[in-house]
Design a protein around this motif. Structure first.
Motif, PDB file in Angstrom:
ATOM      1  N   LEU A   1      -4.503   5.817  -2.686  1.00  0.00           N
ATOM      2  CA  LEU A   1      -3.255   5.688  -1.924  1.00  0.00           C
ATOM      3  C   LEU A   1      -3.262   4.451  -1.028  1.00  0.00           C
ATOM      4  O   LEU A   1      -2.223   3.844  -0.775  1.00  0.00           O
ATOM      5  CB  LEU A   1      -3.018   6.934  -1.075  1.00  0.00           C
ATOM      6  N   ILE A   2      -4.453   4.074  -0.543  1.00  0.00           N
ATOM      7  CA  ILE A   2      -4.542   2.915   0.349  1.00  0.00           C
ATOM      8  C   ILE A   2      -4.485   1.602  -0.425  1.00  0.00           C
ATOM      9  O   ILE A   2      -3.786   0.666  -0.042  1.00  0.00           O
ATOM     10  CB  ILE A   2      -5.825   2.976   1.198  1.00  0.00           C
TER      11      ILE A   2
ATOM     12  N   LEU B   1       4.416   4.866   3.067  1.00  0.00           N
ATOM     13  CA  LEU B   1       4.856   6.212   3.434  1.00  0.00           C
ATOM     14  C   LEU B   1       4.827   6.409   4.946  1.00  0.00           C
ATOM     15  O   LEU B   1       5.756   6.982   5.531  1.00  0.00           O
ATOM     16  CB  LEU B   1       3.972   7.251   2.742  1.00  0.00           C
TER      17      LEU B   1
ATOM     18  N   ALA C   1      -8.778  10.128  -3.881  1.00  0.00           N
ATOM     19  CA  ALA C   1      -7.319  10.040  -3.913  1.00  0.00           C
ATOM     20  C   ALA C   1      -6.802   9.252  -2.711  1.00  0.00           C
ATOM     21  O   ALA C   1      -5.859   8.447  -2.835  1.00  0.00           O
ATOM     22  CB  ALA C   1      -6.711  11.441  -3.928  1.00  0.00           C
ATOM     23  N   LEU C   2      -7.424   9.448  -1.545  1.00  0.00           N
ATOM     24  CA  LEU C   2      -7.044   8.688  -0.353  1.00  0.00           C
ATOM     25  C   LEU C   2      -7.294   7.197  -0.569  1.00  0.00           C
ATOM     26  O   LEU C   2      -6.464   6.351  -0.204  1.00  0.00           O
ATOM     27  CB  LEU C   2      -7.829   9.194   0.858  1.00  0.00           C
TER      28      LEU C   2
ATOM     29  N   SER D   1       0.849  -1.196   0.000  1.00  0.00           N
ATOM     30  CA  SER D   1       0.000   0.000   0.000  1.00  0.00           C
ATOM     31  C   SER D   1       0.881   1.240   0.000  1.00  0.00           C
ATOM     32  O   SER D   1       1.827   1.337   0.806  1.00  0.00           O
ATOM     33  CB  SER D   1      -0.917   0.003   1.231  1.00  0.00           C
ATOM     34  N   ILE D   2       0.576   2.176  -0.883  1.00  0.00           N
ATOM     35  CA  ILE D   2       1.364   3.418  -0.940  1.00  0.00           C
ATOM     36  C   ILE D   2       1.305   4.145   0.390  1.00  0.00           C
ATOM     37  O   ILE D   2       2.340   4.570   0.939  1.00  0.00           O
ATOM     38  CB  ILE D   2       0.845   4.330  -2.075  1.00  0.00           C
ATOM     39  N   LEU D   3       0.105   4.285   0.948  1.00  0.00           N
ATOM     40  CA  LEU D   3      -0.053   5.041   2.192  1.00  0.00           C
ATOM     41  C   LEU D   3       0.660   4.354   3.347  1.00  0.00           C
ATOM     42  O   LEU D   3       1.372   5.010   4.126  1.00  0.00           O
ATOM     43  CB  LEU D   3      -1.540   5.220   2.521  1.00  0.00           C
TER      44      LEU D   3
ATOM     45  N   LEU E   1       2.833   0.021  -3.769  1.00  0.00           N
ATOM     46  CA  LEU E   1       3.889   1.024  -3.951  1.00  0.00           C
ATOM     47  C   LEU E   1       4.611   0.767  -5.271  1.00  0.00           C
ATOM     48  O   LEU E   1       5.113  -0.339  -5.511  1.00  0.00           O
ATOM     49  CB  LEU E   1       4.876   0.943  -2.786  1.00  0.00           C
TER      50      LEU E   1
END
Length: 496
Positions: A481-482, A362, A477-478, A357-359, A486
């Motif tokens: 990101l979830i 990060l 967008a959130l 997951s991108i979020l 990645l």
């Protein structure tokens, strides 16, 4: 965990078939259920037997065969439209939420019924000044009066003035709905107000049931605490010999219940702000898996407009996400770094690969810094597990499909027809994403059973302001990101 996910999916699928599909086909629900559940059962069996990823040929082959078989069986027992209409007519005394659902689709052929007397039609026409909405014709359907015409002013002005006129002429006999017709032109629907009849008969439902809410809170605290002990690594025999160890399940239980409770309170307080009748938040305890199926509220009166629909829908995910963040960050700081396992699953909290997951990637890099590098994963602290699940719940609710919060948000932003198209696209996107991360396959199957159509707001034509549109875009967008993994370029940059 996969076994319990399969059990939960099976229960949900059977319930959905019994509630919805059984109305339109005579084919036994258990047979349709068996066909639908065949692919995940086959995939689970393959994984257990061979301990490898399911081949893509088996995934698509089983889906194609079962889809065709389901379609054949469904249509083989399909109930004729006329028979369904007769049955629906017998149930026309249903409560207002059912009445509004029927009014959403005004193309259903009418049965003889006039919610107003013939002599009242002139009074009805007088409620629509030609400068606001010029009426072309009035149609009488089983559970609504449909007024078709030409809008001549701003939708908000037209709705408020015509609503005022209707109430002056007919009192509270009708609920006035303003929505786009199938030809794109706005129409007015007058739906009989059954809540008024119930109130007159002294049958008004008491929505606030604090006793039930507290009972469910207590039961869910118990089940999530037991789940928390398993997450903390405590075996059942250890718990039996030393009951005091159950206290180690409290950090997970209290964190998860706080996140879910704040999510639902976001919905609840926003609904109260717009004077929408709603129940208290209710938790759903289960003695297995995560200890709870979450929490929910039920709205028992119509949403006044798309602005209210947007605010009530987005309040829950925002509140839940903001509650999840500090708990997740604190939990990550107190989590252990472990070697990454081969083919580690996204939901494996004992060795969570942040790159799924991108979020999450990060946040993990932000909190752990150089401790987290390529080839390493995280053994999540119980509080981090709760925060992680809060993020997942936020993503699931933000899916822009039908009855989910994300579906309501897109409906409020783009209108009901466009929202249905977006919902279908989201289903397809998640199905394709499940080929990369197999855990999303359960989500993809779940979304198939989420109804695409959404209840209209009373004024479902007036559009949102730019600030809410921008907030809606940020919510989507959130979600991205979830759920998106990645990218390799960013992974190399972050050394994850």
């Amino acid at each position: 965990m996969t076994f319990w996910l399969l059990i939960i999916l099976g229960i949900f699928t059977y319930y959905t078939l019994r509630r919805n599909v059984a109305k339109v086909t005579k084919t036994p629900p258990w047979l349709l259920w068996l066909v639908l559940m065949a692919p995940p059962i086959i995939w689970t069996g393959w994984t257990i037997r061979y301990e490898t990823q399911v081949p893509s040929g088996l995934v698509f082959g089983s889906l194609a065969v079962c889809f065709v078989l389901y379609w054949v069986l469904f249509n083989w027992g399909r109930v004729p439209v006329k028979d369904r209409k007769d049955k629906e007519q017998k149930e026309s005394s249903a409560p207002s939420d059912v009445t509004q659902s029927a009014a959403v689709n005004p193309t259903v052929e009418a049965l003889p019924m006039r919610p107003i007397e013939p002599g009242e039609e002139s009074e009805l026409r007088s409620c629509f000044p030609w400068s606001l909405y010029y009426i072309h014709n009035i149609e009488y359907r089983p559970q609504a009066v449909i007024c078709r015409g030409q809008l001549r002013t701003e939708p908000k002005i037209a709705y408020e003035k015509i609503k005022e006129n209707i109430e002056a002429k007919f009192g509270d006999r009708f609920i006035l709905i303003f929505q786009e017709g199938f030809n794109g032109k706005p129409i007015f629907l007058l739906v009989p107000n059954h809540q008024r009849n119930k109130a007159a008969a002294g049958e008004t439902e008491k929505l606030a049931k604090p006793g039930l809410a507290l009972l469910l809170v207590g039961a869910t605290l118990m089940t999530t605490t037991l789940a928390g002990t398993r997450i903390a690594g405590i075996e059942s025999n250890e718990l039996s010999s030393n009951p005091a160890l159950i206290l180690q399940g409290l950090p997970y239980a209290l964190s998860l219940m706080t996140i879910l409770g704040i999510h639902e309170m976001g919905h609840y307080l926003a609904a109260k702000f717009y004077k929408i009748r709603t129940t208290l938040p209710y938790f759903i305890p289960i003695p297995i898996f995560l200890g709870t199926f979450g929490a929910f509220i039920q709205m028992r009166s119509p949403v006044p407009n798309r602005k209210a629909l947007f605010d009530v829908s987005i309040a829950g995910p925002i509140a839940g996400f903001l509650a999840s963040l500090p708990l997740l960050i604190w939990g990550l700081i107190n989590s252990e770094i472990v070697p990454i396992e081969e083919e580690v699953q996204f939901l494996n909290t004992d060795a969570l690969n942040p790159s799924h997951s991108i979020l999450i990637a990060l946040l993990a890099k932000l909190t752990l810094g150089t401790q987290l590098s390529s080839g390493l994963a995280m053994d999540l602290h119980p509080v981090a597990v709760a925060g992680f699940l809060g993020i997942i719940v936020t993503a699931l609710n933000l899916m822009p499909v039908g009855q989910l919060d994300g579906g309501h948000i897109v409906h409020a932003m783009l209108g009901q027809k466009t929202a249905m198209i977006v919902g279908q696209a989201a289903r397809l996107f998640l199905l394709l994403l499940s080929l990369i991360q197999s855990e999303y396959l359960f989500w993809a199957i779940y979304l198939i059973f989420v109804r695409l159509t959404d209840e209209p707001a009373l004024n479902d034509v007036t559009e949102l302001d730019n600030k809410r549109d921008a907030l809606g875009v940020l919510a989507i967008a959130l979600l991205i990101l979830i759920v998106l993994p990645l990218p390799q370029t960013l992974a190399r940059l972050l050394n994850i």
